[in-house]
Motif scaffolding. Sequence first.
Motif, PDB file in Angstrom:
ATOM      1  N   PRO A   1     -32.249 -53.990  62.929  1.00  0.00           N
ATOM      2  CA  PRO A   1     -33.175 -54.095  64.068  1.00  0.00           C
ATOM      3  C   PRO A   1     -33.575 -52.755  64.679  1.00  0.00           C
ATOM      4  N   LEU A   2     -33.070 -51.643  64.158  1.00  0.00           N
ATOM      5  CA  LEU A   2     -33.342 -50.335  64.748  1.00  0.00           C
ATOM      6  C   LEU A   2     -34.646 -49.756  64.215  1.00  0.00           C
ATOM      7  N   PRO A   3     -35.236 -48.792  64.931  1.00  0.00           N
ATOM      8  CA  PRO A   3     -36.499 -48.182  64.472  1.00  0.00           C
ATOM      9  C   PRO A   3     -36.308 -47.398  63.176  1.00  0.00           C
ATOM     10  N   ALA A   4     -37.412 -46.969  62.599  1.00  0.00           N
ATOM     11  CA  ALA A   4     -37.383 -46.182  61.370  1.00  0.00           C
ATOM     12  C   ALA A   4     -36.723 -44.829  61.613  1.00  0.00           C
TER      13      ALA A   4
ATOM     14  N   MET B   1     -40.670 -50.249  62.254  1.00  0.00           N
ATOM     15  CA  MET B   1     -41.078 -49.846  63.601  1.00  0.00           C
ATOM     16  C   MET B   1     -40.823 -48.354  63.773  1.00  0.00           C
ATOM     17  N   ARG B   2     -41.863 -47.603  64.155  1.00  0.00           N
ATOM     18  CA  ARG B   2     -41.729 -46.175  64.353  1.00  0.00           C
ATOM     19  C   ARG B   2     -41.326 -45.887  65.796  1.00  0.00           C
ATOM     20  N   PRO B   3     -40.219 -45.180  66.024  1.00  0.00           N
ATOM     21  CA  PRO B   3     -39.792 -44.895  67.395  1.00  0.00           C
ATOM     22  C   PRO B   3     -40.703 -43.870  68.058  1.00  0.00           C
ATOM     23  N   ARG B   4     -40.659 -43.830  69.368  1.00  0.00           N
ATOM     24  CA  ARG B   4     -41.409 -42.833  70.119  1.00  0.00           C
ATOM     25  C   ARG B   4     -40.618 -41.537  70.166  1.00  0.00           C
ATOM     26  N   GLY B   5     -41.335 -40.426  70.219  1.00  0.00           N
ATOM     27  CA  GLY B   5     -40.677 -39.136  70.281  1.00  0.00           C
ATOM     28  C   GLY B   5     -41.074 -38.268  69.107  1.00  0.00           C
ATOM     29  N   ARG B   6     -40.440 -37.114  69.021  1.00  0.00           N
ATOM     30  CA  ARG B   6     -40.761 -36.141  67.993  1.00  0.00           C
ATOM     31  C   ARG B   6     -39.872 -36.332  66.769  1.00  0.00           C
ATOM     32  N   ARG B   7     -40.444 -36.178  65.583  1.00  0.00           N
ATOM     33  CA  ARG B   7     -39.702 -36.213  64.341  1.00  0.00           C
ATOM     34  C   ARG B   7     -39.034 -34.853  64.119  1.00  0.00           C
ATOM     35  N   PRO B   8     -37.985 -34.843  63.278  1.00  0.00           N
ATOM     36  CA  PRO B   8     -37.434 -35.963  62.510  1.00  0.00           C
ATOM     37  C   PRO B   8     -36.545 -36.859  63.367  1.00  0.00           C
TER      38      PRO B   8
ATOM     39  N   LYS C   1     -21.306 -48.655  65.860  1.00  0.00           N
ATOM     40  CA  LYS C   1     -22.401 -48.416  66.802  1.00  0.00           C
ATOM     41  C   LYS C   1     -23.410 -47.479  66.156  1.00  0.00           C
ATOM     42  N   ALA C   2     -24.671 -47.627  66.539  1.00  0.00           N
ATOM     43  CA  ALA C   2     -25.712 -46.762  65.983  1.00  0.00           C
ATOM     44  C   ALA C   2     -26.906 -46.710  66.914  1.00  0.00           C
ATOM     45  N   SER C   3     -27.618 -45.594  66.846  1.00  0.00           N
ATOM     46  CA  SER C   3     -28.883 -45.451  67.554  1.00  0.00           C
ATOM     47  C   SER C   3     -29.729 -44.442  66.796  1.00  0.00           C
ATOM     48  N   VAL C   4     -31.034 -44.516  66.979  1.00  0.00           N
ATOM     49  CA  VAL C   4     -31.949 -43.535  66.400  1.00  0.00           C
ATOM     50  C   VAL C   4     -32.237 -42.476  67.458  1.00  0.00           C
ATOM     51  N   LEU C   5     -32.010 -41.208  67.108  1.00  0.00           N
ATOM     52  CA  LEU C   5     -32.213 -40.089  68.018  1.00  0.00           C
ATOM     53  C   LEU C   5     -33.483 -39.341  67.649  1.00  0.00           C
TER      54      LEU C   5
ATOM     55  N   GLY D   1     -33.751 -45.746  72.052  1.00  0.00           N
ATOM     56  CA  GLY D   1     -33.559 -47.104  72.545  1.00  0.00           C
ATOM     57  C   GLY D   1     -32.083 -47.373  72.730  1.00  0.00           C
ATOM     58  N   GLU D   2     -31.761 -48.561  73.158  1.00  0.00           N
ATOM     59  CA  GLU D   2     -30.359 -48.919  73.336  1.00  0.00           C
ATOM     60  C   GLU D   2     -29.647 -48.955  71.982  1.00  0.00           C
ATOM     61  N   PRO D   3     -28.405 -48.447  71.937  1.00  0.00           N
ATOM     62  CA  PRO D   3     -27.679 -48.473  70.664  1.00  0.00           C
ATOM     63  C   PRO D   3     -27.329 -49.892  70.243  1.00  0.00           C
ATOM     64  N   GLY D   4     -27.278 -50.110  68.929  1.00  0.00           N
ATOM     65  CA  GLY D   4     -26.853 -51.391  68.394  1.00  0.00           C
ATOM     66  C   GLY D   4     -25.360 -51.383  68.109  1.00  0.00           C
ATOM     67  N   ARG D   5     -24.781 -52.572  68.037  1.00  0.00           N
ATOM     68  CA  ARG D   5     -23.345 -52.670  67.767  1.00  0.00           C
ATOM     69  C   ARG D   5     -23.047 -53.956  67.005  1.00  0.00           C
ATOM     70  N   VAL D   6     -22.182 -53.835  66.010  1.00  0.00           N
ATOM     71  CA  VAL D   6     -21.647 -54.999  65.302  1.00  0.00           C
ATOM     72  C   VAL D   6     -20.154 -54.768  65.117  1.00  0.00           C
ATOM     73  N   LEU D   7     -19.432 -55.823  64.825  1.00  0.00           N
ATOM     74  CA  LEU D   7     -17.999 -55.701  64.598  1.00  0.00           C
ATOM     75  C   LEU D   7     -17.723 -55.039  63.259  1.00  0.00           C
ATOM     76  N   THR D   8     -16.665 -54.246  63.220  1.00  0.00           N
ATOM     77  CA  THR D   8     -16.207 -53.683  61.955  1.00  0.00           C
ATOM     78  C   THR D   8     -15.638 -54.814  61.109  1.00  0.00           C
ATOM     79  N   PRO D   9     -16.048 -54.938  59.854  1.00  0.00           N
ATOM     80  CA  PRO D   9     -15.543 -56.047  59.028  1.00  0.00           C
ATOM     81  C   PRO D   9     -14.040 -55.934  58.790  1.00  0.00           C
ATOM     82  N   SER D  10     -13.408 -57.058  58.620  1.00  0.00           N
ATOM     83  CA  SER D  10     -11.976 -57.095  58.318  1.00  0.00           C
ATOM     84  C   SER D  10     -11.724 -58.134  57.227  1.00  0.00           C
TER      85      SER D  10
END
Length: 250
Positions: A59-62, A1-8, A21-25, A33-42
């Motif tokens: 699940p995040l954009p390209a 999925m290509r996000p909206r906005g200007r590259r890169p 946590k992560a998001s594509v800027l 879009g909204e940032p994703g989050r998962v638990l840090t593995p232990s």
Amino acid sequence: MRPRGRRPFTLSIDIGGTGLKASVLDARGRMTGEPGRVLTPSPCTPRALLRALDTLVAPLPAFDRVSIGFPGVVRDGLVITAPHFRQYFPARFPLAQAVRRRWGKPVKLLNDADMQGAAVMRGKGLELVVTLGTGLGTALFLDGALLPHLELAQHPSPSGKIYNKYVGDKVLKRIGKRAWNRRVRIALETLRTLVNYDRLYVGGGNSRNVTFTLPNMRLVSNRAGVLGGIALWRAGAVTRSRRAPGRRGR
């Protein structure tokens, strides 16, 4: 999925002691879009961390490139220390290289507090960034230039305990918000004496529990840990200062 906005497009990752946590800027540093989050593995071994990052990013954009904030000392793409992950993370692990090989994208790695500071500092005078989460993180900027990283979290607090064990998340849950706020205030006032900063920024997941203020102090959004990822790719935005702090002008 290509996000909206200007590259890169920059995938910005904030690695924490309890969550990733992560998001594509976009090219302007705005979240696509909204940032994703998962638990840090232990336990958080390098292999387990890389698998968790795959899950986080799926699940995040390209994206075209990657910025990573890591809670420890990092140099030249290597994780020198990982205090939250103890013996599970070997010294000098090439995390940037491992992610680059895994995803086929250029990667830049920085301490997580340094990366958060890049999003909030004004670029004038001596600025201290403190993050309150699993432990305590710090970053120093002089006239917008990043100073050498100091692991103040491992330094003894006024109680004799290191700061991670004086104001960390486990302490907050054990002693409650009121007593924890007293400790945080003491810690920040001690750091003010030590650093003699011009401005203080307090962020991280537990900054929402801070109920006091100090001179020249500002609470900042926990999203800054992700938003700072764009600065790693801007020319001169996150550079090491070669000037001595005592020589700054007023």
